[in-house]
Design an enzyme around this catalytic site. Structure first.
Site, short mmCIF file in Angstrom:
data_model
loop_
_atom_site.label_atom_id
_atom_site.label_comp_id
_atom_site.label_asym_id
_atom_site.label_seq_id
_atom_site.Cartn_x
_atom_site.Cartn_y
_atom_site.Cartn_z
N ARG A 94 -22.17 14.22 -60.59
CA ARG A 94 -21.50 13.49 -59.53
C ARG A 94 -22.09 13.92 -58.19
NH1 ARG A 94 -17.20 15.32 -58.29
NH2 ARG A 94 -16.76 16.92 -59.82
N TYR A 233 -25.22 8.01 -63.82
CA TYR A 233 -24.60 9.16 -64.48
C TYR A 233 -23.09 9.24 -64.31
CZ TYR A 233 -24.69 13.65 -66.77
OH TYR A 233 -24.54 14.65 -67.68
N LYS A 242 -13.36 8.70 -62.10
CA LYS A 242 -13.03 9.38 -60.84
C LYS A 242 -12.81 8.38 -59.71
CE LYS A 242 -13.78 13.43 -62.77
NZ LYS A 242 -12.68 14.35 -63.07
N HIS A 262 -5.59 14.85 -60.97
CA HIS A 262 -6.71 15.38 -61.76
C HIS A 262 -6.16 16.44 -62.71
CE1 HIS A 262 -10.94 17.45 -61.55
NE2 HIS A 262 -10.85 16.64 -62.57
N SER A 284 -12.93 21.42 -61.54
CA SER A 284 -13.91 21.15 -62.59
C SER A 284 -14.41 22.46 -63.21
CB SER A 284 -15.12 20.42 -62.00
OG SER A 284 -14.67 19.26 -61.36
N CYS A 286 -13.08 24.65 -65.34
CA CYS A 286 -12.19 25.81 -65.46
C CYS A 286 -11.52 25.80 -66.82
CB CYS A 286 -11.14 25.80 -64.36
SG CYS A 286 -11.75 26.31 -62.76
N ASP A 309 -8.15 15.08 -68.58
CA ASP A 309 -8.74 15.08 -67.23
C ASP A 309 -7.87 14.43 -66.15
OD1 ASP A 309 -10.89 15.77 -65.52
OD2 ASP A 309 -11.66 13.73 -65.57
N ARG A 401 -23.11 16.19 -71.33
CA ARG A 401 -21.78 15.67 -71.65
C ARG A 401 -21.69 15.06 -73.03
NH1 ARG A 401 -17.70 15.96 -67.48
NH2 ARG A 401 -18.79 16.75 -65.67
C1 OXD Z 1 -15.06 16.83 -63.13
C2 OXD Z 1 -15.24 16.03 -64.33
O1 OXD Z 1 -16.04 17.15 -62.45
O2 OXD Z 1 -14.24 15.79 -65.03
O3 OXD Z 1 -13.92 17.17 -62.85
O4 OXD Z 1 -16.36 15.60 -64.59
MN MN Z 2 -12.42 16.28 -64.02
#
Ligand code: OXD
Ligand code: MN
Length: 618
Positions: A94, A233, A242, A262, A284, A286, A309, A401
């Site tokens: 991202r 991507y 997102k 989130h 992200s 964690c 998510d 991913r």
């Molecule tokens: C993030 C994701 O970056 O879920 O939070 O990709």
């Molecule tokens: Mn996320």
């Protein structure tokens, strides 16, 4: 430009049998068709394909991408129905620096978002999108976030020239004619436009991963639109995720009295069979997927997955907050997902997976760092080059991913598409210091204060220097579609809209000792923290009050069978008043960013914290 595919396209493409404009009638259809025609007139694709969401169409799309060299089909005996994509090396994450919130007024985007004046941004985007789909197919992808027709669900349509994006959206959302029917009947929907920005001129050879060096991910919150250019991507291309389910939905939620968060969503079942619903916001990388698929180490407990998510939350008629996972799939980070860390995720990935930027094994399967303890002797790495364990570089990209249907998780709840009443909200970050394993909020306003203070170390999911500490309030810093201070205010307002609120806790699985070691084993043992929280709800576990909030009383955390030395436990819960006072100064600086818009309730919470810390020192 005709909406129906041309006869030549029909003859040459396996997709040709599908994709005619659906024979759906209704008052909402004209606006959809007019918009598709308008974007086609701008982007000038060779063909338009209306996605019907059928299994046959999905198969044909995948087959076409294999034929075009975009996907590698994996060995069906090892990983049935699965594929590997390798992105361009400059298109792997991202792009927060290229993400814009173009609200009419700059102060509505706030100081933590990139803002551009909407008309200026449209003037920038127009020439980029002009002819950007030449030589390609423009796919019309109608999707629903949440089950089609569900009470908390929302609709959208993505126009894209990336078949990889289409295949991903089909896993991550509910796509197809049923959605078009709702739109035709007049249901509201959000417009999202995506182009990889790589037109093909007559006779040009295509590349496996078309993209453009110039990238824009742009949100127009006042007109509920997303425009994404130049990247194929993840969140840059799957605009339902997102861009819509967080940035645009947070704006809709602000205006309509609900929340787009989130957060992962789980059901925890205690040894007596009582069920509790927990939503948890973590920045992200964690370990969200790990918690979403937690296998408790304490006997008698069970965790069912609802989402990994994003969670949408709405007050119900009974005054409780109800939550859904608006997505239909997991777009998870592969590295670090393994037999020893998240066996449920590994089992979920048995087949029907779209992998991106992981390594390819010699027998046509996939591998990434952490999948197994030992790496295979030879691999093809994410760039397509030979790799051996002594290569000195990772075989899979750190942000590689897997995209897989949520329904495939062995831990998925039978009723995972339904709304559930929330009992607990967790806020977590990755903090080496200061923040104890678990702290209870004094109440909703204190909980909002805790959420506004989440911070974490920077990870590979976003650009920037890995390891740097960054503030990530509610884990929404990159995902809030409006002024973050107004968002804090919206959280406070939600507390007034519901009469029976979930209890809020701050957790930190990542505290380190003076010697740098993690003090807490994490993973399945995080169930011990959840067990304590659930027993708190029942009034069965003791806490001791500290300046930052109540923490487990000695002996109240179930540690049986766990070998954590007392000294580590002491460090895990240590509260250093001086260090916390310094942290309070940083919070002050952070709130100052928003000036007068910072809600007064949060400033009062900060004053209260300082007063309690000072009193503790005296
Ligand atoms: C993030 C994701 O970056 O879920 O939070 O990709
Ligand atoms: Mn996320």
């Amino acid at each position: 430009m005709a909406i129906i595919e041309s006869p030549t396209a029909r003859a040459t493409s396996p997709l040709a049998a599908y994709g005619a404009q659906p024979a759906v009638q209704g008052p909402g259809m004209a606006a959809l068709v007019a918009w598709v025609e308008e974007i086609a007139a701008l982007t000038k694709p060779d063909r338009i394909h209306w996605v019907d969401g059928s299994a046959e169409e999905h198969e044909a799309l995948l087959a076409q991408m294999v034929a075009d060299g975009t996907l590698i089909k994996l060995n069906d005996a090892k990983r049935p129905g699965s594929y590997l994509a390798r992105s361009d090396e400059a298109d792997v994450a991202r792009l927060e620096s290229r993400t814009f919130i173009c609200s009419d007024k700059q102060e509505d985007a706030g100081p933590t978002n990139n803002w551009a004046e909407p008309a200026e941004m449209r003037a920038t985007l127009r020439p980029l999108f002009d002819g950007s789909m030449r030589g390609r197919t423009m796919f019309v992808v109608p999707f629903s976030m949440g089950k089609v027709g569900g009470p908390i669900s929302q609709l959208g349509v993505q126009l894209t020239d990336s078949p990889y994006a289409v295949a991903s959206i089909e896993i991550m959302t509910r796509v197809g004619v049923e959605v078009t029917k709702l739109i035709a009947q007049g249901a509201p929907w959000v417009r999202t436009v995506h182009s990889v920005g790589s037109p093909l001129h007559h006779g040009d050879d295509d590349v496996a991963w078309p993209s453009n060096d110039e990238k824009y991910i742009v949100h127009f919150p006042d007109t509920l639109e997303v425009w994404s250019f130049g990247s194929g991507y993840g969140g840059n291309a799957i605009l339902a995720k997102k861009c819509y389910a967080l940035r645009i939905a947070s704006v809709i939620g602000r205006d309509q009295g609900w929340m787009a968060e989130h957060m992962l969503l789980i059901r925890v079942i205690d040894p007596q069979g009582r069920a509790y619903h927990v939503a948890a916001a973590f920045p992200s990388a964690c370990g969200k997927t790990n918690l979403a698929m937690l296998r408790p180490t304490i006997p008698g407990w069970k965790v069912e997955t609802l989402g990994d998510d994003i969670t949408w939350i709405r007050p119900g008629e009974d005054g409780r907050l109800y939550a859904i996972n608006p997505e239909a799939g997991f777009f998870g980070v592969a590295p670090g997902t393994g037999e020893s860390t998240n066996v449920t995720a590994v089992e979920t990935l048995w087949g029907n997976v779209l992998f991106t930027n992981v390594a390819l094994t010699d027998d046509g399967d996939v591998w990434w760092e952490g999948l197994t303890d030992e790496a295979p002797a030879h691999l093809i790495d994410w760039r397509g080059e030979d790799w051996t364990p002594d290569a000195g570089r990772p075989a899979a990209h750190p942000n590689s991913r897997f995209t897989v249907s949520a329904a495939q998780a062995p831990s998925i709840a039978d009723d995972w598409e339904e709304a559930v009443p929330l009992d607990v909200i967790l806020f977590g970050g990755r903090r080496a210091t200061n923040v104890p394993l678990v702290v209870e909020a004094f109440g909703w306003e204190h909980g909002v204060f805790l959420g506004s203070n989440i911070s974490s170390e920077r990870t590979a999911a976003a650009e920037g220097r890995v390891g740097e500490l960054r503030r990530d309030p509610f884990a929404m810093m990159p995902f809030c579609g409006y002024n973050m201070a107004d968002y804090f205010g919206h959280w406070l307002e939600m507390g007034r809209l519901a009469s029976q609120l979930p209890k809020v806790y701050q957790v930190n699985w990542f505290r380190r000792g003076a010697d740098g070691r993690f003090l807490w084993p994490g993973f399945g043992d995080n169930s011990r923290v959840i067990d304590w929280i659930v027993r708190r709800l029942q009034g069965e576990a003791d806490a001791v009050e500290t300046p930052i909030g109540p923490v487990p009383a000695p002996g109240s955390l179930n540690l049986s069978g766990l070998d954590v030395p007392q000294q580590d436990l002491d460090e895990l819960f240590e509260i250093d008043a001086d260090a916390w006072l310094e942290e309070a100064d940083l919070t002050d600086e952070f709130y100052a960013l928003f000036g007068e818009r910072t809600p007064v309730e949060l400033r009062e919470q900060l004053d209260g914290l300082r007063a309690r810390l000072k009193a503790a020192k005296d």
